[in-house]
Scaffold this motif. Structure first.
Motif, short mmCIF file in Angstrom:
data_model
loop_
_atom_site.label_atom_id
_atom_site.label_comp_id
_atom_site.label_asym_id
_atom_site.label_seq_id
_atom_site.Cartn_x
_atom_site.Cartn_y
_atom_site.Cartn_z
N GLY B 42 0.69 -1.31 -0.10
CA GLY B 42 0.06 -0.17 -0.05
C GLY B 42 0.87 1.39 -0.11
O GLY B 42 0.22 2.46 0.11
N GLY B 44 2.51 2.26 -2.50
CA GLY B 44 2.39 3.32 -3.76
C GLY B 44 3.63 2.57 -4.85
O GLY B 44 3.67 3.15 -5.99
N LYS B 45 4.02 1.52 -4.44
CA LYS B 45 4.95 1.06 -5.55
C LYS B 45 4.41 0.62 -6.96
O LYS B 45 4.79 1.08 -7.90
CB LYS B 45 5.52 -0.53 -5.01
CG LYS B 45 6.17 -0.35 -3.55
CD LYS B 45 6.60 -1.83 -3.20
CE LYS B 45 5.67 -2.99 -2.94
NZ LYS B 45 4.95 -2.61 -1.85
N SER B 46 3.13 0.07 -7.11
CA SER B 46 2.55 -0.60 -8.05
C SER B 46 1.97 0.91 -8.81
O SER B 46 2.01 0.90 -10.02
CB SER B 46 1.23 -1.25 -7.58
OG SER B 46 1.61 -2.29 -7.17
N THR B 47 1.46 1.98 -7.89
CA THR B 47 0.94 3.26 -8.59
C THR B 47 2.10 3.83 -9.30
O THR B 47 1.89 4.21 -10.45
CB THR B 47 0.33 3.97 -7.32
OG1 THR B 47 -0.60 3.03 -6.74
CG2 THR B 47 -0.13 5.07 -8.17
N1 LIG Z 1 -7.50 1.53 -8.14
C1 LIG Z 1 -7.36 2.39 -7.13
N2 LIG Z 1 -8.28 3.20 -6.83
C2 LIG Z 1 -8.33 3.86 -5.47
N3 LIG Z 1 -6.89 3.71 -4.76
C3 LIG Z 1 -6.23 2.94 -4.91
C4 LIG Z 1 -6.00 2.20 -6.28
N4 LIG Z 1 -5.00 1.29 -6.40
C5 LIG Z 1 -4.29 1.61 -5.28
N5 LIG Z 1 -4.92 2.79 -4.59
C6 LIG Z 1 -4.43 3.16 -3.24
O1 LIG Z 1 -3.33 3.83 -3.43
C7 LIG Z 1 -2.28 3.37 -2.43
C8 LIG Z 1 -1.01 2.63 -3.16
O2 LIG Z 1 -1.35 1.52 -3.53
P1 LIG Z 1 -0.51 0.61 -4.36
O3 LIG Z 1 0.29 1.58 -5.47
O4 LIG Z 1 -1.22 -0.41 -5.03
O5 LIG Z 1 0.68 0.06 -3.50
P2 LIG Z 1 1.62 -1.10 -3.45
O6 LIG Z 1 1.77 -1.44 -4.66
O7 LIG Z 1 2.66 -0.47 -3.02
O8 LIG Z 1 1.08 -2.15 -2.51
C9 LIG Z 1 -2.96 2.49 -1.36
O9 LIG Z 1 -3.36 3.46 -0.25
C10 LIG Z 1 -4.35 2.12 -2.29
O10 LIG Z 1 -5.36 1.83 -1.44
#
Ligand SMILES: Nc1ncnc2c1ncn2[C@@H]1O[C@H](COP(=O)(O)OP(=O)(O)O)[C@@H](O)[C@H]1O
Ligand SMILES: [Mg+2]
Lengths: 288, 253
Positions: B42, B44-47
């Motif tokens: 959570g 933000g790595k994937s984002t």
């Molecule tokens: N499709 C989405 N819509 C709304 N919020 C999102 C979505 N995807 C991720 N988030 C939020 O963005 C933040 C970072 O998520 P993400 O990048 O998936 O983290 P990680 O890959 O590091 O686990 C988290 O707080 C998550 O709740």
């Protein structure tokens, strides 16, 4: 957290009470399910016993006889029904599927999409006779006379929202991950829809479409003052055309016993046709 | 090392609606190197990863601020062809996502939608990509069977082959082995090692040993911020920041 709680599970009284409750709901839900079967078999039984006597070769290949004469058939109604349904489907299927692709794939969550969804639900719950009146106003009054085209238009208006909603439901079951895969490879939205989403949804869409066809195929009200009916052969879409539901209506509302028998027979035929369509589609799509 | 910067993120913030998931991240991704992104779930790595080929664009509520340069060109500038960006920066997802098509058609897909018509070219490229993903020998006799019938590890390598087929310059991988058993994971890791000769790779992983094994550089994310980025050896032996140290030593929280 320090005082231990003494749990008493499975006391005899509560146990038998719960078992009784379970048995009661088993009976209740089972009875409700059985209730459904009664009208279904009732209809089938009634149609068969009343209608089977009037079914013979003539019934399939002859025209309806004028008042007073016995015999005759509903050949023109069978062909007419197929024609009207094919025309309606040819317009409603692409229109419905494409609209669904728009609201699911191109603009999900947009205001316009939710309006379209709402309109579809409205149309789906509009009594079909109102759609018939609408088609009467739009097509019949303009052309100056009844026509197969007007009937097809009424069924088109009725069928499109059903196709939209059915397709939408299927598109939702296509996992997002394969859309992402396509987009991630440089695919456009449309390429993703055409090469990935629609193929994955194909069997579901086909099922939905045929169920929609089967549903409008039995509609009478929208056809009464659009396609109207016809004693004779007609293959011209600009002219009034006979259809099974309307023919049944005419037979049934007549005072003649022979026509009543034919009404039952035609109803039996219609039910069989619709059942065959539905079950073929289900069988074909279940195998994939 | 004369490491060229392939991708450069500058002051990048990503919002989901009002929620800022990535906060002012600046980071260089070096050419022909493996860069690992680590951090708790959570953070933000994937984002961040998905911002590097504008995959976030397909989520309606997402907004990006800042810049991302690919070979010096800002991919968020107006009039940039997003399709072209995604062709050059390929992606492998956390959960393997083969199309419900044959193995062959999965790999050929990227070529077909990008206008390659020649059967011969497609066949050659499919073989090359499957070899590149160390999958050829396992599937060469059943290219026409459904990709969904493969094992999880094979499916993920198929997804890598599929990405390789259009010859991207950068490969983004989001926890590509998180759903795989140790042997399949090892295969993917070996593959990553081989691929960096030809590709720039960015890999998200929650597995620190994996980051240490496969990457040259490691960036540590925490609550949307990039806390620290350095050579992997440095991050794992003498990180500068206290939070990094806490995280890699498991004293987190
Ligand atoms: N499709 C989405 N819509 C709304 N919020 C999102 C979505 N995807 C991720 N988030 C939020 O963005 C933040 C970072 O998520 P993400 O990048 O998936 O983290 P990680 O890959 O590091 O686990 C988290 O707080 C998550 O709740
Ligand atoms: Mg993630």
């Amino acid at each position: 957290m320090s005082t231990p709680i003494k749990l008493e599970l499975g006391g005899a009284a509560s146990g038998s009470l719960r078992r009784m409750q379970n048995r009661m709901f088993l009976c209740l839900t089972g009875a409700a399910a059985l209730t459904l079967l009664v009208p279904l078999f009732g209809i089938l039984g009634y149609l068969v016993t009343r209608g089977i006597g009037a079914i013979n070769l003539d019934f399939f290949i002859s025209l309806p006889k004028p008042v007073g004469e016995t015999g005759g058939g509903v050949a023109n109604a069978i062909v007419g029904s197929l024609m009207v349904i094919v025309m309606a489907g040819a317009a409603a299927i692409p229109c419905g599927v494409l609209a669904s692709v728009y609201i699911c794939e191109f603009a999900p969550g947009s205001r316009f999409s939710s309006i379209i969804r709402f309109v579809c639900d409205m149309l789906n719950s509009t009594p079909s006779i109102i759609l018939g009146i609408f088609a009467y106003g739009m097509v019949v009054l303009r052309m100056g006379h009844f026509s197969a085209l007007a009937g097809a238009f009424a069924l088109f208006v009725m069928m499109t929202p059903v196709v939209v909603r059915a397709t939408e439901e299927i598109l939702r079951t296509v996992p997002n991950s394969i859309r992402e895969a396509s987009v991630g490879l440089g695919g456009t939205r449309w390429q993703t829809v055409w090469h990935v989403v629609l193929p994955a949804a194909r069997s579901g869409i086909v099922t939905g479409v045929f169920l929609a066809l089967a549903r409008v195929g039995g509609e009478t009200a929208p056809l009464l003052f659009t396609a109207f009916g016809n004693q004779f052969w007609n293959l011209d879409p600009r002219q009034p055309i006979n259809t099974l539901p309307v023919q049944i209506y005419k037979f049934a509302t007549s005072p003649y016993a022979d026509w009543h028998r034919q009404a039952w027979a035609a109803a039996l035929l219609l039910v069989i046709m619709i059942a065959v369509i539905s079950s073929t589609v289900r069988a074909l799509t279940a195998r994939r | 090392m004369t490491d060229q910067s392939k991708i450069s993120a500058q002051d990048l913030s990503i919002f989901y609606g009002a929620n800022r998931a990535v906060k002012n991240v600046s980071m260089e991704i070096r050419e022909n190197r493996v860069t690992a992104l680590i951090g708790p779930s959570g953070c933000g790595k994937s984002t961040f990863l998905r911002a590097l080929n504008r995959m976030n664009d397909i989520i309606p509520s997402v907004r990006a601020e800042g810049r991302v340069f690919l070979d010096g060109q800002d991919i968020y500038a107006p009039r940039v062809d997003v399709i072209d960006v995604r062709r050059r920066v390929g992606m492998v997802f956390q959960k393997s996502n083969p199309f419900p098509k044959s193995i062959f058609e999965n790999v050929a897909y990227g070529l077909r939608i990008n206008g390659v018509r020649s059967r011969k070219v497609i066949e050659q490229q499919v073989e090359k990509s499957l070899r590149g993903a160390a999958l050829w020998d396992e599937v060469k006799d059943r290219l026409q069977t459904s990709a969904l019938a493969m094992s999880g590890g094979q499916q993920q390598r198929l997804c890598i082959a599929r990405a390789l087929a259009i010859e991207p310059e950068v490969l983004l991988m989001d926890e590509p082995a998180s759903a795989l058993d140790p042997i399949a994971t090892q295969k993917i890791e070996e593959l990553i090692h081989d691929l960096k000769r030809d590709y720039t790779i960015v890999i998200v992983t929650h597995n620190m040993q994996q980051a240490a094994r496969v990457s040259d550089f490691t960036g540590f994310f925490l609550m949307g911020e990039l806390i620290e980025v350095d050579e992997t050896g440095t991050i794992f032996t003498k990180p500068t920041r206290k939070q990094t140290e806490d995280y890699i030593t498991g004293r987190f929280g």
